[in-house]
Structure formats: C-alpha cells, structure tokens
Design an enzyme around this catalytic site. Structure first.
Site, PDB file in Angstrom:
ATOM      1  N   GLY A  11       0.489  -1.289  -0.032  1.00  0.00           N
ATOM      2  CA  GLY A  11       0.494   0.011   0.085  1.00  0.00           C
ATOM      3  C   GLY A  11       1.021   0.935   0.072  1.00  0.00           C
ATOM      4  O   GLY A  11       0.927   2.194  -0.809  1.00  0.00           O
ATOM      5  N   LYS A 181       2.338 -18.111 -10.131  1.00  0.00           N
ATOM      6  CA  LYS A 181       3.175 -18.269  -8.919  1.00  0.00           C
ATOM      7  C   LYS A 181       2.327 -18.744  -7.657  1.00  0.00           C
ATOM      8  O   LYS A 181       3.021 -18.822  -6.569  1.00  0.00           O
ATOM      9  CB  LYS A 181       2.453 -17.026  -8.979  1.00  0.00           C
ATOM     10  CG  LYS A 181       4.005 -15.663  -8.056  1.00  0.00           C
ATOM     11  CD  LYS A 181       3.493 -14.288  -7.609  1.00  0.00           C
ATOM     12  CE  LYS A 181       4.322 -13.737  -6.684  1.00  0.00           C
ATOM     13  NZ  LYS A 181       3.625 -12.739  -5.480  1.00  0.00           N
TER      14      LYS A 181
HETATM   15  P1  NAP Z   1       1.204  -5.982   5.428  1.00  0.00           P
HETATM   16  O1  NAP Z   1       2.392  -4.737   5.191  1.00  0.00           O
HETATM   17  O2  NAP Z   1       0.384  -6.103   6.414  1.00  0.00           O
HETATM   18  O3  NAP Z   1      -0.483  -4.705   4.829  1.00  0.00           O
HETATM   19  C1  NAP Z   1      -1.754  -5.028   4.492  1.00  0.00           C
HETATM   20  C2  NAP Z   1      -1.730  -3.626   4.937  1.00  0.00           C
HETATM   21  O4  NAP Z   1      -3.734  -3.541   5.165  1.00  0.00           O
HETATM   22  C3  NAP Z   1      -1.281  -3.553   6.728  1.00  0.00           C
HETATM   23  O5  NAP Z   1      -1.381  -1.679   7.043  1.00  0.00           O
HETATM   24  C4  NAP Z   1      -3.515  -3.128   8.097  1.00  0.00           C
HETATM   25  O6  NAP Z   1      -3.565  -2.199   8.585  1.00  0.00           O
HETATM   26  C5  NAP Z   1      -3.946  -2.976   6.133  1.00  0.00           C
HETATM   27  N1  NAP Z   1      -5.488  -3.285   6.367  1.00  0.00           N
HETATM   28  C6  NAP Z   1      -6.150  -5.183   6.801  1.00  0.00           C
HETATM   29  N2  NAP Z   1      -7.171  -4.873   6.947  1.00  0.00           N
HETATM   30  C7  NAP Z   1      -7.278  -3.185   6.981  1.00  0.00           C
HETATM   31  C8  NAP Z   1      -9.048  -2.721   7.067  1.00  0.00           C
HETATM   32  N3  NAP Z   1      -9.761  -3.837   7.006  1.00  0.00           N
HETATM   33  N4  NAP Z   1      -8.893  -2.362   6.773  1.00  0.00           N
HETATM   34  C9  NAP Z   1      -8.021  -1.110   6.686  1.00  0.00           C
HETATM   35  N5  NAP Z   1      -6.714  -1.321   5.923  1.00  0.00           N
HETATM   36  C10 NAP Z   1      -6.136  -2.785   6.865  1.00  0.00           C
HETATM   37  O7  NAP Z   1       1.249  -6.773   3.730  1.00  0.00           O
HETATM   38  P2  NAP Z   1       2.044  -6.816   2.129  1.00  0.00           P
HETATM   39  O8  NAP Z   1       3.005  -6.771   2.444  1.00  0.00           O
HETATM   40  O9  NAP Z   1       2.091  -5.039   1.730  1.00  0.00           O
HETATM   41  O10 NAP Z   1       0.768  -7.258   1.541  1.00  0.00           O
HETATM   42  C11 NAP Z   1      -0.170  -7.205   0.827  1.00  0.00           C
HETATM   43  C12 NAP Z   1      -0.797  -8.330  -0.281  1.00  0.00           C
HETATM   44  O11 NAP Z   1       0.523  -8.349  -1.191  1.00  0.00           O
HETATM   45  C13 NAP Z   1      -0.641 -10.032   0.189  1.00  0.00           C
HETATM   46  O12 NAP Z   1      -1.642 -10.455  -0.147  1.00  0.00           O
HETATM   47  C14 NAP Z   1       0.971 -10.506  -0.374  1.00  0.00           C
HETATM   48  O13 NAP Z   1       1.304 -11.436  -0.161  1.00  0.00           O
HETATM   49  C15 NAP Z   1       0.789  -9.434  -1.567  1.00  0.00           C
HETATM   50  N6  NAP Z   1       2.811 -10.061  -2.534  1.00  0.00           N
HETATM   51  C16 NAP Z   1       3.691  -8.665  -0.745  1.00  0.00           C
HETATM   52  C17 NAP Z   1       5.103  -8.126  -1.188  1.00  0.00           C
HETATM   53  C18 NAP Z   1       5.992  -7.735  -0.551  1.00  0.00           C
HETATM   54  O14 NAP Z   1       6.659  -7.377  -0.850  1.00  0.00           O
HETATM   55  N7  NAP Z   1       5.178  -7.098   0.848  1.00  0.00           N
HETATM   56  C19 NAP Z   1       5.091  -8.679  -2.917  1.00  0.00           C
HETATM   57  C20 NAP Z   1       4.091  -9.026  -3.395  1.00  0.00           C
HETATM   58  C21 NAP Z   1       3.113  -9.400  -3.030  1.00  0.00           C
HETATM   59  P3  NAP Z   1      -2.511  -2.458  10.061  1.00  0.00           P
HETATM   60  O15 NAP Z   1      -1.218  -2.256   9.833  1.00  0.00           O
HETATM   61  O16 NAP Z   1      -3.687  -1.761  10.727  1.00  0.00           O
HETATM   62  O17 NAP Z   1      -2.694  -4.501  10.405  1.00  0.00           O
END
Ligand code: NAP
Length: 302
Positions: A11, A181
């Site tokens: 995000g 993937k």
């Molecule tokens: P992350 O860092 O855990 O971020 C998820 C965010 O979603 C957190 O900030 C969380 O809020 C928020 N959230 C969850 N429920 C919510 C709600 N109801 N209202 C508002 N905010 C909400 O996860 P991420 O690493 O970005 O991963 C997201 C997706 O992308 C996953 O499926 C992951 O597998 C995929 N992905 C990630 C990467 C990577 O490098 N990170 C790469 C490829 C794919 P809080 O902060 O309040 O908990």
C-alpha cells in the site's frame, strides 16, 4: 482519486509513487486509532536505496462517507473480503477494485462482496517490507501484471501507473500468472517452513520438490492452465538458486509469529484438487504437516 486500503508494505509502495507523480491519493485506515497514529507520524515514509522520503498523504477511516470510484486493495488475502464488506456502501456505480493479494481465492471472495464492481487482479514481483509503522523499504524492483478475466479491455488509468513509474503490463491471462505464482509458492515456501531453512536449503530435498512439482503440473492442467504448467520444475529450481540466500515470505511470517496466507496458497491448491477429484497425496501430506506446524505455534490455519 486513488483510494488505497492498507498502509502496509505494498500500500505504501503504491501510494507514495502515485502521490509523487502528482496523482490524487487517499489512504483508508482501519479505525480512528490507526488514523491517529498515522497523523502522529505525519505521513508515509518510503526508503529507496537507503534514502528516506516523506509523503504527507491524506488519510481517512473506512467509515468516512466519501464515495469510492477506484479502490486499490493492499491488504493480506485473508483481510480482503472483510475489508471490502466495510466499504461496499461507499462504492460508486461502475467502481473498480484493484486486487494486490497473493495466491488465489480472495479475488472470488471480494467479487462476491462487491458484485457490481469491476475486479482487476494483480500479480507482482516487487518486494517491500515495513521497517516501522508507516515506514516501508522498497527492497526489490519488479514488475506487476494486471488483468480481468471477465473483461479483456485495459482500464484507462494504466496511464497513471506509467506516470508513477510503476512497471506493469496488462495481461490477457492473469489467472494463469496467478496460478503459476501459486504453484511456485506451493513447491518452495511450505518446505522452507518445515525444514526451517532459506530457499537454498531445498537443494538438499530435490526428490520431494520434484514430487510436488509433478502434482502441481497435473493440477494446473486439470484446472485448464496448461501454459502455467510448462517447465514448472525447471522454474522452481531456478528460483531456488536465484533466491538461495533468502527466507521465503511464509518462513518470515512463521518465524515472526504472524498469520500466513496458507489458505490462499497450498490450501487453495489442495481444495482445487478435491474439487476436480484429483488425488494429490504429496501436496495433501505437506498441507497437513504445515497445518500441524502452525497449530503447534498457535498460528491460525486459515
Ligand atoms: P502488510 O504489510 O501486512 O500490509 C497490509 C495492510 O493492510 C496493513 O497495513 C493493515 O493494517 C491493512 N489492513 C488490513 N485490513 C484492513 C482494513 N479492514 N482496513 C484498513 N486497513 C487494513 O502486507 P503486504 O506485505 O503489503 O501484503 C499485501 C498483499 O500483497 C499480500 O497478499 C502479499 O502476499 C502480497 N504481496 C506482498 C509483497 C511484498 O513484498 N510485501 C510482494 C508481492 C505480493 P494495519 O497496519 O492496521 O494492520
């Protein structure tokens, strides 16, 4: 306006690049307490090649009344449908939802919650992680494929991604990309958790990796994704070599006591096998072992 739900790793990566290209962005945070800590931080920080840049992007809670035309859903797969359920009353007619979730299954759950919105699926090789609250490190440049199996016409806002320098491609077969993937993930990540090793540690288990790949190939073919099945084992071996020193995302989640996305990865693959009455003994045994491993650590199995 880009409404972005989730100020986590991806995000933040998307919000900061869109905002610095001069595009209007609104973050959606889960509640008033999160909004207050965000306001206290004064915005998002993106760290690229050791350089931190601060972006004071506007934010609101899910309860804000502003209508949403375009929603970037940047939460974990298990949070996707519940998050959209909180926002359905805010979606404008013709709204679009861009889904960044890894794995499969969450996209259908979201589509059921918001049947009138256009759901665009994404598969990304970009890498980012949270260094602290609202501070994200852009760890790996990559590429994002976007697509909509129900409507092959690309949306006009791909121009925004170009302007923001987000490397992307409109894919006419996004489901195959997501399946491929998922298959790579199923062949590598669970074993790294069970053997408590880096990806390179799987060089010690070539026969097990090969068995999993041959079941995954059968499953992909059975599900109608023959292209995604091509040379899977070779690709898995290539990824193991190229990322030998890395810990997989599932390994990182388990070692840090975080919930995994297993239900949308190996769990989804096993369910798909059952739906097609295709026996997948090695994948099923791996799933059972992984569930037991998570249970023993008090982590959710879904
Ligand atoms: P992350 O860092 O855990 O971020 C998820 C965010 O979603 C957190 O900030 C969380 O809020 C928020 N959230 C969850 N429920 C919510 C709600 N109801 N209202 C508002 N905010 C909400 O996860 P991420 O690493 O970005 O991963 C997201 C997706 O992308 C996953 O499926 C992951 O597998 C995929 N992905 C990630 C990467 C990577 O490098 N990170 C790469 C490829 C794919 P809080 O902060 O309040 O908990």
């Amino acid at each position: 306006m880009w409404h972005i739900l989730g100020a986590g790793s991806l995000g933040t990566l998307w919000a900061t690049r869109l905002a610095r290209a001069g595009l209007p962005v609104q973050l959606i945070l889960r509640d008033q307490a999160r909004l207050q800590s965000y306001q206290h931080a004064g915005g998002l920080t993106l760290i690229e090649q050791g350089q931190a840049q601060h972006y004071p992007i506007a934010a609101q809670t899910t309860e804000h009344p502003q209508p949403i035309q375009r929603l970037l859903l940047a939460c974990k797969a298990y949070d996707a449908a519940p998050a959209v359920a909180q926002l359905t009353h805010r979606l404008s007619p013709g709204a679009e939802i861009l889904l960044l979730q890894n794995g499969l299954g969450s996209q259908d759950e979201v589509a059921r919650e918001a049947p009138h919105a256009r759901c665009i699926m994404a598969s990304s090789t970009e890498g980012a992680f949270r260094q602290a609250d609202f501070q994200v490190v852009f760890a790996g440049h990559g590429h994002t494929w976007l697509g909509d199996p129900l409507d092959l016409q690309p949306p006009a806002w791909l121009a925004d991604l170009r302007k923001a320098g987000i490397a992307h491609e409109w894919s006419l077969d996004i489901l195959s990309r997501l399946w491929r993937k998922l298959a790579l993930n199923c062949a590598i990540n669970p074993l790294t958790v069970l053997h408590d090793c880096q990806n390179g540690g799987l060089r010690e288990h070539p026969a097990h990796v090969a068995c999993l790949c041959s079941e995954l190939v059968e499953l992909l073919q059975q599900c109608g994704h023959c292209a995604a099945a091509e040379n899977l084992l070779e690709d898995v071996q290539r990824v193991i070599e190229a990322t030998a020193a890395n810990y997989s995302s599932m390994h990182q989640d388990v070692s840090q006591g975080r919930r995994t996305e297993i239900a949308y990865l190996l769990g989804y693959a096993c369910n798909a096998g059952q739906r097609h009455q295709l026996p997948l003994p090695h994948l099923q045994a791996l799933h059972n072992q992984l569930l037991a491993h998570l249970n023993a650590r008090g982590l959710p199995s879904h």
